[in-house]
Design a protein around this motif. Structure first.
Motif, PDB file in Angstrom:
ATOM      1  N   TYR A 149       1.122 -11.346  -7.434  1.00  0.00           N
ATOM      2  CA  TYR A 149       1.566 -11.230  -6.042  1.00  0.00           C
ATOM      3  C   TYR A 149       0.349 -11.359  -5.125  1.00  0.00           C
ATOM      4  CZ  TYR A 149       2.894  -8.296  -1.963  1.00  0.00           C
ATOM      5  OH  TYR A 149       3.092  -7.782  -0.710  1.00  0.00           O
ATOM      6  N   TYR A 150       0.354 -12.401  -4.317  1.00  0.00           N
ATOM      7  CA  TYR A 150      -0.736 -12.653  -3.370  1.00  0.00           C
ATOM      8  C   TYR A 150      -0.299 -12.142  -2.000  1.00  0.00           C
ATOM      9  CZ  TYR A 150      -2.504 -15.647  -7.093  1.00  0.00           C
ATOM     10  OH  TYR A 150      -2.962 -16.120  -8.313  1.00  0.00           O
ATOM     11  N   THR A 151      -1.142 -11.317  -1.380  1.00  0.00           N
ATOM     12  CA  THR A 151      -0.698 -10.569  -0.218  1.00  0.00           C
ATOM     13  C   THR A 151      -1.828 -10.329   0.771  1.00  0.00           C
ATOM     14  OG1 THR A 151       0.373  -8.496   0.443  1.00  0.00           O
ATOM     15  CG2 THR A 151      -1.150  -8.366  -1.399  1.00  0.00           C
ATOM     16  N   SER A 152      -1.467  -9.814   1.921  1.00  0.00           N
ATOM     17  CA  SER A 152      -2.414  -9.298   2.906  1.00  0.00           C
ATOM     18  C   SER A 152      -1.815  -8.014   3.451  1.00  0.00           C
ATOM     19  CB  SER A 152      -2.634 -10.305   4.039  1.00  0.00           C
ATOM     20  OG  SER A 152      -3.482  -9.757   5.030  1.00  0.00           O
ATOM     21  N   PRO A 153      -2.576  -6.929   3.510  1.00  0.00           N
ATOM     22  CA  PRO A 153      -1.988  -5.624   3.842  1.00  0.00           C
ATOM     23  C   PRO A 153      -1.419  -5.515   5.251  1.00  0.00           C
ATOM     24  CG  PRO A 153      -4.386  -5.486   3.723  1.00  0.00           C
ATOM     25  CD  PRO A 153      -4.003  -6.823   3.179  1.00  0.00           C
ATOM     26  N   TYR A 154      -1.878  -6.352   6.197  1.00  0.00           N
ATOM     27  CA  TYR A 154      -1.375  -6.214   7.569  1.00  0.00           C
ATOM     28  C   TYR A 154      -0.051  -6.942   7.782  1.00  0.00           C
ATOM     29  CZ  TYR A 154      -1.848 -10.854   9.646  1.00  0.00           C
ATOM     30  OH  TYR A 154      -1.656 -12.161   9.969  1.00  0.00           O
ATOM     31  N   SER A 155       0.292  -7.880   6.891  1.00  0.00           N
ATOM     32  CA  SER A 155       1.433  -8.776   7.116  1.00  0.00           C
ATOM     33  C   SER A 155       2.773  -8.090   6.866  1.00  0.00           C
ATOM     34  CB  SER A 155       1.321  -9.994   6.194  1.00  0.00           C
ATOM     35  OG  SER A 155       2.533 -10.724   6.174  1.00  0.00           O
TER      36      SER A 155
ATOM     37  N   ASN B  34       0.602  -8.208 -11.014  1.00  0.00           N
ATOM     38  CA  ASN B  34      -0.793  -8.187 -10.594  1.00  0.00           C
ATOM     39  C   ASN B  34      -0.833  -8.429  -9.089  1.00  0.00           C
ATOM     40  OD1 ASN B  34      -1.774  -8.067 -13.348  1.00  0.00           O
ATOM     41  ND2 ASN B  34      -1.211 -10.223 -13.503  1.00  0.00           N
ATOM     42  N   LYS B  35      -1.725  -7.742  -8.414  1.00  0.00           N
ATOM     43  CA  LYS B  35      -1.822  -7.850  -6.964  1.00  0.00           C
ATOM     44  C   LYS B  35      -3.170  -8.445  -6.580  1.00  0.00           C
ATOM     45  CE  LYS B  35      -1.647  -4.853  -2.852  1.00  0.00           C
ATOM     46  NZ  LYS B  35      -1.527  -3.440  -2.408  1.00  0.00           N
ATOM     47  N   CYS B  36      -3.127  -9.425  -5.689  1.00  0.00           N
ATOM     48  CA  CYS B  36      -4.356 -10.065  -5.228  1.00  0.00           C
ATOM     49  C   CYS B  36      -4.310 -10.173  -3.709  1.00  0.00           C
ATOM     50  CB  CYS B  36      -4.511 -11.454  -5.856  1.00  0.00           C
ATOM     51  SG  CYS B  36      -6.010 -12.328  -5.349  1.00  0.00           S
ATOM     52  N   GLU B  37      -5.230  -9.475  -3.033  1.00  0.00           N
ATOM     53  CA  GLU B  37      -5.264  -9.519  -1.575  1.00  0.00           C
ATOM     54  C   GLU B  37      -6.081 -10.719  -1.103  1.00  0.00           C
ATOM     55  OE1 GLU B  37      -6.427  -5.871   0.236  1.00  0.00           O
ATOM     56  OE2 GLU B  37      -4.708  -4.757  -0.569  1.00  0.00           O
ATOM     57  N   ILE B  38      -5.529 -11.433  -0.125  1.00  0.00           N
ATOM     58  CA  ILE B  38      -6.165 -12.620   0.436  1.00  0.00           C
ATOM     59  C   ILE B  38      -6.659 -12.302   1.839  1.00  0.00           C
ATOM     60  CG2 ILE B  38      -5.819 -15.024   1.104  1.00  0.00           C
ATOM     61  CD1 ILE B  38      -5.704 -14.569  -1.917  1.00  0.00           C
ATOM     62  N   ASP B  39      -7.921 -12.576   2.093  1.00  0.00           N
ATOM     63  CA  ASP B  39      -8.510 -12.377   3.421  1.00  0.00           C
ATOM     64  C   ASP B  39      -8.116 -13.561   4.294  1.00  0.00           C
ATOM     65  OD1 ASP B  39     -10.075 -11.978   5.673  1.00  0.00           O
ATOM     66  OD2 ASP B  39     -11.831 -11.316   4.534  1.00  0.00           O
ATOM     67  N   LEU B  40      -7.269 -13.318   5.280  1.00  0.00           N
ATOM     68  CA  LEU B  40      -6.725 -14.394   6.114  1.00  0.00           C
ATOM     69  C   LEU B  40      -7.593 -14.719   7.328  1.00  0.00           C
ATOM     70  CD1 LEU B  40      -2.955 -13.361   6.120  1.00  0.00           C
ATOM     71  CD2 LEU B  40      -4.092 -15.022   4.638  1.00  0.00           C
ATOM     72  N   ARG B  41      -8.684 -14.021   7.519  1.00  0.00           N
ATOM     73  CA  ARG B  41      -9.516 -14.295   8.681  1.00  0.00           C
ATOM     74  C   ARG B  41     -10.088 -15.709   8.616  1.00  0.00           C
ATOM     75  NH1 ARG B  41     -13.963  -9.874   8.470  1.00  0.00           N
ATOM     76  NH2 ARG B  41     -13.741 -10.401   6.257  1.00  0.00           N
TER      77      ARG B  41
ATOM     78  N   GLY C 137      -1.417 -22.380   2.302  1.00  0.00           N
ATOM     79  CA  GLY C 137      -2.399 -21.319   2.475  1.00  0.00           C
ATOM     80  C   GLY C 137      -1.852 -20.039   3.061  1.00  0.00           C
ATOM     81  N   MET C 138      -0.556 -19.787   2.895  1.00  0.00           N
ATOM     82  CA  MET C 138       0.084 -18.623   3.509  1.00  0.00           C
ATOM     83  C   MET C 138       0.521 -17.614   2.452  1.00  0.00           C
ATOM     84  SD  MET C 138       2.403 -20.713   6.301  1.00  0.00           S
ATOM     85  CE  MET C 138       3.149 -19.225   6.971  1.00  0.00           C
ATOM     86  N   VAL C 139       0.487 -16.347   2.846  1.00  0.00           N
ATOM     87  CA  VAL C 139       1.029 -15.266   2.020  1.00  0.00           C
ATOM     88  C   VAL C 139       2.273 -14.719   2.705  1.00  0.00           C
ATOM     89  CG1 VAL C 139      -1.154 -14.588   0.966  1.00  0.00           C
ATOM     90  CG2 VAL C 139      -0.538 -13.618   3.170  1.00  0.00           C
ATOM     91  N   PRO C 140       3.163 -14.115   1.905  1.00  0.00           N
ATOM     92  CA  PRO C 140       3.083 -13.801   0.482  1.00  0.00           C
ATOM     93  C   PRO C 140       3.347 -15.008  -0.404  1.00  0.00           C
ATOM     94  CG  PRO C 140       5.232 -13.153   1.306  1.00  0.00           C
ATOM     95  CD  PRO C 140       4.432 -13.619   2.495  1.00  0.00           C
ATOM     96  N   ALA C 141       2.882 -14.902  -1.634  1.00  0.00           N
ATOM     97  CA  ALA C 141       3.118 -15.953  -2.615  1.00  0.00           C
ATOM     98  C   ALA C 141       3.093 -15.336  -4.006  1.00  0.00           C
ATOM     99  CB  ALA C 141       2.071 -17.055  -2.490  1.00  0.00           C
ATOM    100  N   PHE C 142       3.715 -16.032  -4.938  1.00  0.00           N
ATOM    101  CA  PHE C 142       3.756 -15.622  -6.344  1.00  0.00           C
ATOM    102  C   PHE C 142       3.253 -16.743  -7.232  1.00  0.00           C
ATOM    103  CE2 PHE C 142       7.768 -12.626  -6.309  1.00  0.00           C
ATOM    104  CZ  PHE C 142       7.031 -11.622  -5.735  1.00  0.00           C
TER     105      PHE C 142
ATOM    106  N   PRO D  99      -6.288 -13.885 -11.096  1.00  0.00           N
ATOM    107  CA  PRO D  99      -5.563 -14.396  -9.919  1.00  0.00           C
ATOM    108  C   PRO D  99      -6.295 -15.517  -9.205  1.00  0.00           C
ATOM    109  CG  PRO D  99      -5.501 -12.003  -9.950  1.00  0.00           C
ATOM    110  CD  PRO D  99      -6.463 -12.418 -11.023  1.00  0.00           C
ATOM    111  N   GLU D 100      -7.623 -15.498  -9.258  1.00  0.00           N
ATOM    112  CA  GLU D 100      -8.428 -16.515  -8.598  1.00  0.00           C
ATOM    113  C   GLU D 100      -8.442 -17.846  -9.348  1.00  0.00           C
ATOM    114  OE1 GLU D 100      -9.526 -13.599  -9.638  1.00  0.00           O
ATOM    115  OE2 GLU D 100      -9.759 -12.403  -7.804  1.00  0.00           O
ATOM    116  N   GLN D 101      -7.833 -17.847 -10.549  1.00  0.00           N
ATOM    117  CA  GLN D 101      -7.775 -19.065 -11.367  1.00  0.00           C
ATOM    118  C   GLN D 101      -6.325 -19.344 -11.775  1.00  0.00           C
ATOM    119  OE1 GLN D 101     -10.470 -17.836 -14.502  1.00  0.00           O
ATOM    120  NE2 GLN D 101     -12.235 -18.724 -13.461  1.00  0.00           N
TER     121      GLN D 101
END
Length: 244
Positions: free
Chosen positions: A9-15, A33-40, A55-60, A69-71
């Motif tokens: 699960y690819y996410t950003s905590p503010y979204s 598995n959780k992977c946070e993506i820095d959207l800045r 390039g948008m979250v959320p994604a699976f 998750p990075e691979q």
């Protein structure tokens, strides 16, 4: 129904869109598995387009080998869009009470999700992003309130409809206390006062029901959200946006 395929699960905590999916995953008691993506700007990792070309979250990613998750593996299924992901979770975990078994209730849940976009979502963007005063958004919140079942959750029993709208309602109530948004300073407190009036009694009961739901409460990180929303470029208040 046990699932043995990997789920990342690819996410950003503010979204709020990611929050929807997080709630559904917790309701399903899913293993993931959780992977946070820095959207800045300038911080989003280049490899993430292998998960979602937009390039948008959320994604699976689902299935394929267990990799970092990075691979992301080319053999894994790639999915995006919050409502699509919630429906996918409902398919994987039919006992999670996300999608009602009754066809009529299921249709009502889907209709509620659609109509909430033109009411709750419209009010949220108007208040926080466009800086509208409460007089402009209260009619939309009343229209949203009219969609709610007389008691309980959105359609009565808990469903995917609640997972979809809970993040925006929580942000309405919590961020307004900190006066975060483009609206003039003081409008947050005015909003909370207006919502405490009798005409919004059903809205407030619904908020309380959501707030007491463990999957909603435990997935809400208030310090992180306050910090990130304060610096969100699309909701930063201009120096001229002051109250009267």
């Amino acid at each position: 129904m046990p699932q043995d395929k990997q789920l990342t699960y690819y996410t950003s905590p503010y979204s709020p869109y990611c929050h929807r999916v997080h709630i559904a995953l917790e309701e399903a008691k899913a293993k993931y598995n959780k992977c946070e993506i820095d959207l800045r700007p300038g911080h989003k990792p280049s490899w993430f387009t292998k998960v979602n070309p937009l390039g948008m979250v959320p994604a699976f990613t689902y299935g394929g080998p267990n990799v970092a998750p990075e691979q992301p593996s080319s053999k894994a299924l790639k999915l995006a869009e919050s409502v699509v992901l919630i429906e996918f979770i409902a398919d994987l975990y039919p006992d999670a009470d996300l999608r009602p078994e009754d066809p009529e209730l299921c249709a009502r849940a889907r209709l509620f999700i659609t109509l909430s976009h033109d009411t709750l979502h419209h009010a949220f963007r108007g208040f926080f992003f466009r800086g509208e005063r409460i007089e402009s958004i209260l009619p939309s919140l009343e229209a949203f309130q009219a969609l709610l079942a007389p008691s309980g959750f959105a359609i009565g029993p808990w469903s995917m409809a609640d997972a979809v709208v809970a993040p925006m309602i929580v942000r309405f109530m919590r961020l307004a206390t900190y006066e975060i948004g483009k609206y003039p300073m003081g409008e947050g407190k005015r909003l909370l006062k207006a919502l405490s009036e009798p005409r919004f009694a059903r809205f407030m009961r619904y908020y309380q029901n959501l707030w007491e739901r463990p999957s909603v409460r435990t997935t809400w990180d208030e310090p992180t959200n306050v910090k990130m929303w304060r610096i969100h470029p699309n909701v930063t208040r201009s120096s001229s946006a002051t109250g009267h």
